[in-house]
Design a protein around this motif. Structure first.
Motif, PDB file in Angstrom:
ATOM      1  N   LEU A  48       0.862  -1.283   0.023  1.00 50.42           N
ATOM      2  CA  LEU A  48      -0.058  -0.005  -0.020  1.00 50.42           C
ATOM      3  C   LEU A  48       0.925   1.424   0.163  1.00 50.42           C
ATOM      4  O   LEU A  48       0.723   2.150  -0.686  1.00 50.42           O
ATOM      5  CB  LEU A  48      -0.798   0.018   1.116  1.00 50.42           C
ATOM      6  N   LEU A  49       1.887   1.414   0.972  1.00 47.74           N
ATOM      7  CA  LEU A  49       2.737   2.568   0.851  1.00 47.74           C
ATOM      8  C   LEU A  49       3.468   2.609  -0.362  1.00 47.74           C
ATOM      9  O   LEU A  49       3.769   3.790  -0.658  1.00 47.74           O
ATOM     10  CB  LEU A  49       3.598   2.469   2.331  1.00 47.74           C
ATOM     11  N   ASP A  50       4.035   1.345  -1.040  1.00 46.31           N
ATOM     12  CA  ASP A  50       4.586   1.595  -2.070  1.00 46.31           C
ATOM     13  C   ASP A  50       3.683   2.317  -3.239  1.00 46.31           C
ATOM     14  O   ASP A  50       4.109   3.144  -4.150  1.00 46.31           O
ATOM     15  CB  ASP A  50       5.088   0.173  -2.700  1.00 46.31           C
ATOM     16  N   ARG A  51       2.498   1.887  -3.265  1.00 50.68           N
ATOM     17  CA  ARG A  51       1.595   2.257  -4.085  1.00 50.68           C
ATOM     18  C   ARG A  51       1.271   3.871  -4.099  1.00 50.68           C
ATOM     19  O   ARG A  51       1.066   4.514  -4.803  1.00 50.68           O
ATOM     20  CB  ARG A  51       0.270   1.533  -4.274  1.00 50.68           C
ATOM     21  N   ALA A  64       6.531   9.554   1.217  1.00 48.75           N
ATOM     22  CA  ALA A  64       5.807   8.585   0.984  1.00 48.75           C
ATOM     23  C   ALA A  64       6.586   7.404   0.724  1.00 48.75           C
ATOM     24  O   ALA A  64       6.539   6.321   1.285  1.00 48.75           O
ATOM     25  CB  ALA A  64       4.732   8.580   0.015  1.00 48.75           C
ATOM     26  N   ALA A  65       7.918   7.655  -0.010  1.00 50.06           N
ATOM     27  CA  ALA A  65       8.814   6.711  -0.294  1.00 50.06           C
ATOM     28  C   ALA A  65       9.661   6.191   0.660  1.00 50.06           C
ATOM     29  O   ALA A  65       9.844   5.160   0.970  1.00 50.06           O
ATOM     30  CB  ALA A  65       9.708   7.253  -1.414  1.00 50.06           C
ATOM     31  N   THR A  66       9.912   7.255   1.721  1.00 54.57           N
ATOM     32  CA  THR A  66      10.538   6.882   2.894  1.00 54.57           C
ATOM     33  C   THR A  66       9.910   5.692   3.830  1.00 54.57           C
ATOM     34  O   THR A  66      10.333   4.801   4.317  1.00 54.57           O
ATOM     35  CB  THR A  66      10.761   8.218   3.730  1.00 54.57           C
ATOM     36  N   ALA A  71       8.673   0.333   5.541  1.00 54.44           N
ATOM     37  CA  ALA A  71       7.553  -1.028   5.832  1.00 54.44           C
ATOM     38  C   ALA A  71       8.022  -2.096   5.040  1.00 54.44           C
ATOM     39  O   ALA A  71       8.171  -3.214   5.506  1.00 54.44           O
ATOM     40  CB  ALA A  71       6.203  -0.326   5.230  1.00 54.44           C
ATOM     41  N   ALA A  72       8.846  -1.917   4.061  1.00 53.25           N
ATOM     42  CA  ALA A  72       9.484  -2.853   3.272  1.00 53.25           C
ATOM     43  C   ALA A  72      10.515  -3.861   4.048  1.00 53.25           C
ATOM     44  O   ALA A  72      10.682  -4.828   4.023  1.00 53.25           O
ATOM     45  CB  ALA A  72      10.077  -2.540   1.684  1.00 53.25           C
TER      46      ALA A  72
END
Length: 120
Positions: A48-51, A64-66, A71-72
């Motif tokens: 979700l955060l990646d999207r 958002a990328a951070t 999360a990854a």
């Protein structure tokens, strides 16, 4: 050898909408805190955060990328601690401790999400 991760469009082709995943993640926190479906929670949260990061003005270095990378990395820690490798849904070409996964945590998420979604 350079790793070619699934493209976001391919990895998330059949994913629920971002709004739907936000709702699922909010509901899933309770189960995760109680040790239920911890991997699924972090996989779906990282995806979700990646999207979300992909829609940001700066999809690589923005806020958002951070959060997506953090999360990854949490997902990778869970997979590594569980000893997941080929077959335990951390069954992509590379394990969570592989140098390519470490260099590109969001790529690892895309790999794992695509595989997970195929099994569900």
């Amino acid at each position: 050898m350079m790793r070619h991760w699934p493209a976001p469009k391919a990895a998330y082709a059949t994913a629920p909408s971002i709004i739907s995943e936000i709702g699922w993640t909010a509901r899933g926190v309770r189960d995760c805190l109680h040790g239920i479906a911890v991997r699924e929670f972090w996989l779906r949260k990282a995806a979700l955060l990646d999207r979300i990061a992909l829609t940001d003005d700066d999809p690589v270095n923005g806020d958002a990328a951070t959060l997506a990378v953090e999360a990854a990395r949490r997902l990778m820690e869970i997979d590594d601690a569980a000893g997941l490798g080929p077959s335990g849904f951390a069954d992509g070409p590379y394990t969570p401790d592989h140098p390519d996964s470490i260099r590109e945590p969001r790529g690892y998420v895309r790999q794992e999400y695509a595989l997970w979604h195929r099994h569900h």
